[in-house]
Design an enzyme around this catalytic site. Structure first.
Site, mmCIF file in Angstrom:
data_model
loop_
_atom_site.group_PDB
_atom_site.id
_atom_site.type_symbol
_atom_site.label_atom_id
_atom_site.label_comp_id
_atom_site.label_asym_id
_atom_site.label_seq_id
_atom_site.Cartn_x
_atom_site.Cartn_y
_atom_site.Cartn_z
ATOM 1 N N GLN A 197 2.745 -12.954 6.168
ATOM 2 C CA GLN A 197 1.470 -12.457 6.706
ATOM 3 C C GLN A 197 0.353 -13.451 6.445
ATOM 4 O OE1 GLN A 197 2.239 -7.666 6.091
ATOM 5 N NE2 GLN A 197 0.212 -8.485 5.709
ATOM 6 N N ASP B 139 -7.194 -6.999 7.173
ATOM 7 C CA ASP B 139 -7.708 -7.944 6.175
ATOM 8 C C ASP B 139 -8.458 -9.092 6.836
ATOM 9 O OD1 ASP B 139 -7.188 -7.236 3.365
ATOM 10 O OD2 ASP B 139 -5.138 -7.012 4.073
ATOM 11 N N GLU C 79 -3.784 -13.399 6.837
ATOM 12 C CA GLU C 79 -4.771 -12.349 7.073
ATOM 13 C C GLU C 79 -6.131 -12.670 6.465
ATOM 14 O OE1 GLU C 79 -2.985 -8.686 5.652
ATOM 15 O OE2 GLU C 79 -1.801 -9.724 4.166
ATOM 16 N N HIS D 280 0.872 -1.182 0.000
ATOM 17 C CA HIS D 280 0.000 0.000 0.000
ATOM 18 C C HIS D 280 0.908 1.230 0.000
ATOM 19 C CE1 HIS D 280 -3.590 -2.359 0.739
ATOM 20 N NE2 HIS D 280 -2.985 -2.976 1.736
HETATM 21 C C1 3PY Z 1 -3.715 -5.803 7.801
HETATM 22 O O1 3PY Z 1 -4.123 -5.465 8.924
HETATM 23 O O2 3PY Z 1 -4.431 -6.343 6.951
HETATM 24 C C2 3PY Z 1 -2.319 -5.574 7.439
HETATM 25 O O3 3PY Z 1 -1.888 -5.962 6.405
HETATM 26 C C3 3PY Z 1 -1.451 -4.821 8.374
HETATM 27 O O4 3PY Z 1 -1.977 -3.641 8.721
HETATM 28 MG MG MG Z 2 -3.335 -6.645 5.058
#
Ligand code: 3PY
Ligand code: MG
Length: 255
Positions: A149, A177, A151, A47
């Site tokens: 990550q 997310d 999410e 982002h």
């Molecule tokens: C999320 O919260 O989805 C992120 O990728 C980190 O802010």
């Molecule tokens: Mg995210």
């Protein structure tokens, strides 16, 4: 001791490390964050406007200010990962990992032989453009962090496989997310999101994997620290600046 080793030692001792996401693309903000004492910065390519030519200056800013430059890549592709490392990132943070297979591919792209198959070039910033002796470069380059990550609720039932991937240093939970995938977009303190995060942390603890999370309030930071999360990404440069501006404007209008 270099900043990355110091960072790793802190995690190994069970300490927490803190750092903001950086989206402005201006190295001055990165320097401010480092001089203020943040342990790391996450230079965000998923982002925000940061591109690769700009990224190298952000990494320089982090080095000048003695903080660890982590790059959140724009995706899990080999190029997204290796270009960030070639520019001198000390860790990559890959968004939206969906499976163990994708996790393994990310590690492969981030590590040289024997740990992976990262594309080889030593005429890059990370190797001081070839000034670093070649043997030394390939060894030290393999010390960079791999942060993945998770999410989405769809990965929750594949978590054990992801946690068992060799080379994974930190499992990072993206609450925003995750909140969307649980049907409550943006409500990161909704009980369903909080319970899901707690569940992920418990599973990671059993697997012996360090966890990370994003938070943007002191309450959330304290809660997640108490839960055992060690890599705490606290807010975003532009958000921190916005809050500070609002506070000043409010104060001036009220005084
Ligand atoms: C999320 O919260 O989805 C992120 O990728 C980190 O802010
Ligand atoms: Mg995210």
């Amino acid at each position: 001791m270099n900043t990355l080793q110091h960072f790793k030692n802190r995690l190994a001792k069970g300490d927490a490390v803190y750092g903001p996401f950086m989206k402005t693309g201006d190295a001055a903000f990165v320097e401010c964050a480092g001089h203020a004492g943040f342990d790391f910065v996450i230079l965000d390519m998923e982002h925000g406007p940061t591109d690769f030519s700009n990224l190298q200056n952000l990494i320089r800013g982090a080095e000048v200010a003695g903080t660890v430059p982590i790059v959140r890549t724009y995706d899990s592709s080999e190029t997204a990962i290796s270009k960030a490392l070639d520019l001198g990132a000390k860790g990559i943070q890959v968004p939206q990992i969906q499976s163990a297979e994708e996790a393994r591919e990310a590690v492969k792209a981030a590590k040289y032989f024997p740990k992976g198959e990262r594309g080889v070039c030593r005429f890059v910033r990370a190797a001081n453009y070839s000034s670093t002796p070649r043997n030394e470069y390939f060894e030290t380059a393999n010390e960079s962090l791999v942060i993945l990550q998770v999410e989405g609720k769809q990965v929750l039932n594949r978590l054990d496989e992801i946690l068992s991937v060799n080379g994974l240093d930190i499992l990072f939970i993206g609450p925003y997310d995750l909140s969307q995938s649980l049907g409550v977009p943006g409500q990161v303190s909704h009980h369903s999101v909080v319970e899901a995060i707690k569940g992920i942390v418990e599973q990671a603890k059993k697997a012996g994997v360090v966890t990370g999370v994003f938070c943007d309030t002191f309450e959330a930071a304290a809660l997640w620290r108490k839960t055992g999360i060690q890599y705490l990404s606290y807010s975003v440069d532009v958000g921190i600046f916005t809050e500070a501006c609002k506070e000043i404007v409010n104060h001036l209008h009220l005084s």
